[in-house]
Design a protein around this motif. Structure first.
Motif, PDB file in Angstrom:
ATOM      1  N   ALA A  43       0.831  -1.204   0.000  1.00  0.00           N
ATOM      2  CA  ALA A  43       0.000   0.000   0.000  1.00  0.00           C
ATOM      3  C   ALA A  43       0.866   1.255   0.000  1.00  0.00           C
ATOM      4  N   ALA A  44       1.969   1.230   0.766  1.00  0.00           N
ATOM      5  CA  ALA A  44       2.830   2.407   0.863  1.00  0.00           C
ATOM      6  C   ALA A  44       3.524   2.713  -0.458  1.00  0.00           C
ATOM      7  N   LEU A  45       3.846   1.676  -1.235  1.00  0.00           N
ATOM      8  CA  LEU A  45       4.588   1.863  -2.480  1.00  0.00           C
ATOM      9  C   LEU A  45       3.696   2.000  -3.704  1.00  0.00           C
ATOM     10  N   ALA A  46       2.382   1.798  -3.524  1.00  0.00           N
ATOM     11  CA  ALA A  46       1.463   1.917  -4.654  1.00  0.00           C
ATOM     12  C   ALA A  46       1.399   3.371  -5.133  1.00  0.00           C
ATOM     13  N   ALA A  47       1.260   3.549  -6.441  1.00  0.00           N
ATOM     14  CA  ALA A  47       1.197   4.903  -6.992  1.00  0.00           C
ATOM     15  C   ALA A  47      -0.036   5.653  -6.485  1.00  0.00           C
ATOM     16  N   ALA A  48      -1.166   4.955  -6.399  1.00  0.00           N
ATOM     17  CA  ALA A  48      -2.404   5.571  -5.909  1.00  0.00           C
ATOM     18  C   ALA A  48      -3.154   4.529  -5.087  1.00  0.00           C
ATOM     19  N   PRO A  49      -2.739   4.307  -3.839  1.00  0.00           N
ATOM     20  CA  PRO A  49      -3.375   3.263  -3.032  1.00  0.00           C
ATOM     21  C   PRO A  49      -4.845   3.569  -2.768  1.00  0.00           C
ATOM     22  N   THR A  50      -5.665   2.540  -2.817  1.00  0.00           N
ATOM     23  CA  THR A  50      -7.086   2.693  -2.536  1.00  0.00           C
ATOM     24  C   THR A  50      -7.318   2.690  -1.033  1.00  0.00           C
ATOM     25  N   HIS A  51      -8.516   3.099  -0.629  1.00  0.00           N
ATOM     26  CA  HIS A  51      -8.862   3.084   0.787  1.00  0.00           C
ATOM     27  C   HIS A  51      -8.816   1.668   1.347  1.00  0.00           C
ATOM     28  N   ASP A  52      -9.251   0.689   0.546  1.00  0.00           N
ATOM     29  CA  ASP A  52      -9.236  -0.701   1.006  1.00  0.00           C
ATOM     30  C   ASP A  52      -7.806  -1.181   1.246  1.00  0.00           C
ATOM     31  N   GLN A  53      -6.855  -0.778   0.379  1.00  0.00           N
ATOM     32  CA  GLN A  53      -5.460  -1.154   0.595  1.00  0.00           C
ATOM     33  C   GLN A  53      -4.917  -0.553   1.883  1.00  0.00           C
ATOM     34  N   LEU A  54      -5.203   0.711   2.116  1.00  0.00           N
ATOM     35  CA  LEU A  54      -4.720   1.385   3.322  1.00  0.00           C
ATOM     36  C   LEU A  54      -5.350   0.771   4.577  1.00  0.00           C
ATOM     37  N   ALA A  55      -6.659   0.513   4.514  1.00  0.00           N
ATOM     38  CA  ALA A  55      -7.362  -0.035   5.671  1.00  0.00           C
ATOM     39  C   ALA A  55      -6.904  -1.453   5.985  1.00  0.00           C
ATOM     40  N   ALA A  56      -6.507  -2.220   4.942  1.00  0.00           N
ATOM     41  CA  ALA A  56      -6.046  -3.594   5.177  1.00  0.00           C
ATOM     42  C   ALA A  56      -4.764  -3.612   6.002  1.00  0.00           C
ATOM     43  N   CYS A  57      -3.951  -2.576   5.882  1.00  0.00           N
ATOM     44  CA  CYS A  57      -2.716  -2.494   6.675  1.00  0.00           C
ATOM     45  C   CYS A  57      -3.016  -2.203   8.131  1.00  0.00           C
ATOM     46  N   LEU A  58      -3.974  -1.336   8.383  1.00  0.00           N
ATOM     47  CA  LEU A  58      -4.254  -0.883   9.749  1.00  0.00           C
ATOM     48  C   LEU A  58      -5.696  -1.157  10.120  1.00  0.00           C
ATOM     49  N   GLN A  59      -6.084  -2.424  10.022  1.00  0.00           N
ATOM     50  CA  GLN A  59      -7.419  -2.796  10.467  1.00  0.00           C
ATOM     51  C   GLN A  59      -7.563  -2.503  11.957  1.00  0.00           C
ATOM     52  N   PRO A  60      -8.565  -1.711  12.355  1.00  0.00           N
ATOM     53  CA  PRO A  60      -8.713  -1.408  13.782  1.00  0.00           C
ATOM     54  C   PRO A  60      -8.925  -2.675  14.607  1.00  0.00           C
ATOM     55  N   ALA A  61      -8.242  -2.761  15.717  1.00  0.00           N
ATOM     56  CA  ALA A  61      -8.426  -3.886  16.629  1.00  0.00           C
ATOM     57  C   ALA A  61      -9.770  -3.750  17.341  1.00  0.00           C
ATOM     58  N   PRO A  62     -10.367  -4.865  17.790  1.00  0.00           N
ATOM     59  CA  PRO A  62     -11.615  -4.746  18.555  1.00  0.00           C
ATOM     60  C   PRO A  62     -11.460  -3.813  19.748  1.00  0.00           C
ATOM     61  N   ILE A  63     -10.317  -3.915  20.419  1.00  0.00           N
ATOM     62  CA  ILE A  63     -10.023  -3.017  21.534  1.00  0.00           C
ATOM     63  C   ILE A  63      -8.544  -2.649  21.473  1.00  0.00           C
ATOM     64  N   SER A  64      -8.245  -1.363  21.552  1.00  0.00           N
ATOM     65  CA  SER A  64      -6.867  -0.909  21.692  1.00  0.00           C
ATOM     66  C   SER A  64      -6.567  -0.781  23.184  1.00  0.00           C
ATOM     67  N   PHE A  65      -5.380  -1.229  23.594  1.00  0.00           N
ATOM     68  CA  PHE A  65      -5.082  -1.175  25.018  1.00  0.00           C
ATOM     69  C   PHE A  65      -3.623  -0.808  25.251  1.00  0.00           C
ATOM     70  N   GLU A  66      -3.346  -0.375  26.465  1.00  0.00           N
ATOM     71  CA  GLU A  66      -1.978  -0.067  26.881  1.00  0.00           C
ATOM     72  C   GLU A  66      -1.844  -0.312  28.373  1.00  0.00           C
ATOM     73  N   LEU A  67      -0.731  -0.894  28.773  1.00  0.00           N
ATOM     74  CA  LEU A  67      -0.377  -1.077  30.175  1.00  0.00           C
ATOM     75  C   LEU A  67       0.984  -0.453  30.400  1.00  0.00           C
ATOM     76  N   ALA A  68       1.143   0.300  31.488  1.00  0.00           N
ATOM     77  CA  ALA A  68       2.409   0.973  31.736  1.00  0.00           C
ATOM     78  C   ALA A  68       2.647   1.106  33.231  1.00  0.00           C
ATOM     79  N   ALA A  69       3.906   1.204  33.595  1.00  0.00           N
ATOM     80  CA  ALA A  69       4.307   1.440  34.986  1.00  0.00           C
ATOM     81  C   ALA A  69       5.333   2.556  34.980  1.00  0.00           C
ATOM     82  N   GLY A  70       5.377   3.313  36.059  1.00  0.00           N
ATOM     83  CA  GLY A  70       6.301   4.431  36.075  1.00  0.00           C
ATOM     84  C   GLY A  70       6.532   4.973  37.471  1.00  0.00           C
ATOM     85  N   TYR A  71       7.066   6.175  37.462  1.00  0.00           N
ATOM     86  CA  TYR A  71       7.437   6.847  38.702  1.00  0.00           C
ATOM     87  C   TYR A  71       6.856   8.245  38.671  1.00  0.00           C
TER      88      TYR A  71
END
Length: 252
Positions: A43-71
């Motif tokens: 998709a990145a190297l295509a001359a004119a990538p379609t929306h479907d090509q772009l979306a196939a790379c970054l299909q949204p996950a059912p849930i996005s999450f993050e865990l972190a620890a700090g000070y």
């Protein structure tokens, strides 16, 4: 007047060459690094990538999450967790922050996706694997960016003070939250999350705010670094903190 020509100083030439090589930039418009999936490269190297090509790379996950620890600056250990879900034009978010010995926070937020866009951009990172040589690498990849208007409630739990003579009181209270979230996701599993909220304590009427920044930079992949600055209004005086964190996230 006579002009004399002298041989160049070889030492100066060597120094100039060394300085020129101190930063090596590897920018390739036609190459896509092996760290991203094949569907993202195509998709990145295509001359004119379609929306479907772009979306196939970054299909949204059912849930996005993050865990972190700090000070938290001031002397306490903090832990952070977030989960997000996109439902069409709507956005649901939860946030949990546990600050040992200080204010603990639980957010329940709903939002409206103001815009959510796909495109092709550049991921750039640098490294110095051979000592003094620093290499800056840029690769084309698919990017998705979203801006969300979010609001909801923040539940606060303040531990009771150990000092029996203290004027502050512990307990549970609620604060109204309103602000924005910005998400940027790339084909290398890198992402950036920026959050800015205004806070209003429902019982005391005092004001506060939170500024949050979390980022996974290629080639770190899902491993994140971040910071959060908060002025949290409570029933008494409020709480100010600055947390520096490392963690793990999956954001698509």
């Amino acid at each position: 007047m006579k002009s004399s020509s002298r041989p160049r100083n070889s030492t100066s030439s060597i120094r100039a060459a060394a300085l020129a090589c101190a930063v090596v930039t590897a920018t390739s418009a036609g190459a896509a690094h092996a760290g991203q999936p094949l569907v993202c490269k195509e998709a990145a190297l295509a001359a004119a990538p379609t929306h479907d090509q772009l979306a196939a790379c970054l299909q949204p996950a059912p849930i996005s999450f993050e865990l972190a620890a700090g000070y938290a600056i001031g002397g306490s250990v903090s832990a952070f967790a977030r989960a997000d879900r996109k439902l069409g034009p709507l956005w649901l978010s939860t946030r949990l922050r546990v600050d040992v010995g200080s204010v603990n926070q639980l957010d329940a937020l709903g939002g409206l996706v103001l815009w959510d866009r796909y495109g092709v951009g550049w991921d750039t990172w640098s490294g110095a694997p051979s000592g003094g040589m620093r290499t800056v690498t840029s690769n084309k990849t698919v990017m998705r960016k979203a801006l969300i208007l979010a609001g909801g409630l923040k539940g606060l739990y303040v531990p009771a003070p150990d000092d029996p003579m203290a004027t502050e009181s512990g307990g549970v209270s609620a604060t109204a939250v309103g602000g924005f979230q910005y998400h940027s996701v790339g084909g290398f599993r890198d992402h950036r999350v920026r959050e800015l909220y205004a806070l209003y304590h429902l019982s005391s009427g005092s004001l506060g705010g939170v500024l949050s920044w979390h980022e996974a930079i290629p080639p770190l992949g899902p491993f994140t670094i971040g910071a959060e600055l908060g002025i949290i209004p409570t029933a008494d005086n409020g709480d100010v903190y600055l947390a520096l964190e490392v963690g793990y996230a999956f954001d698509r």
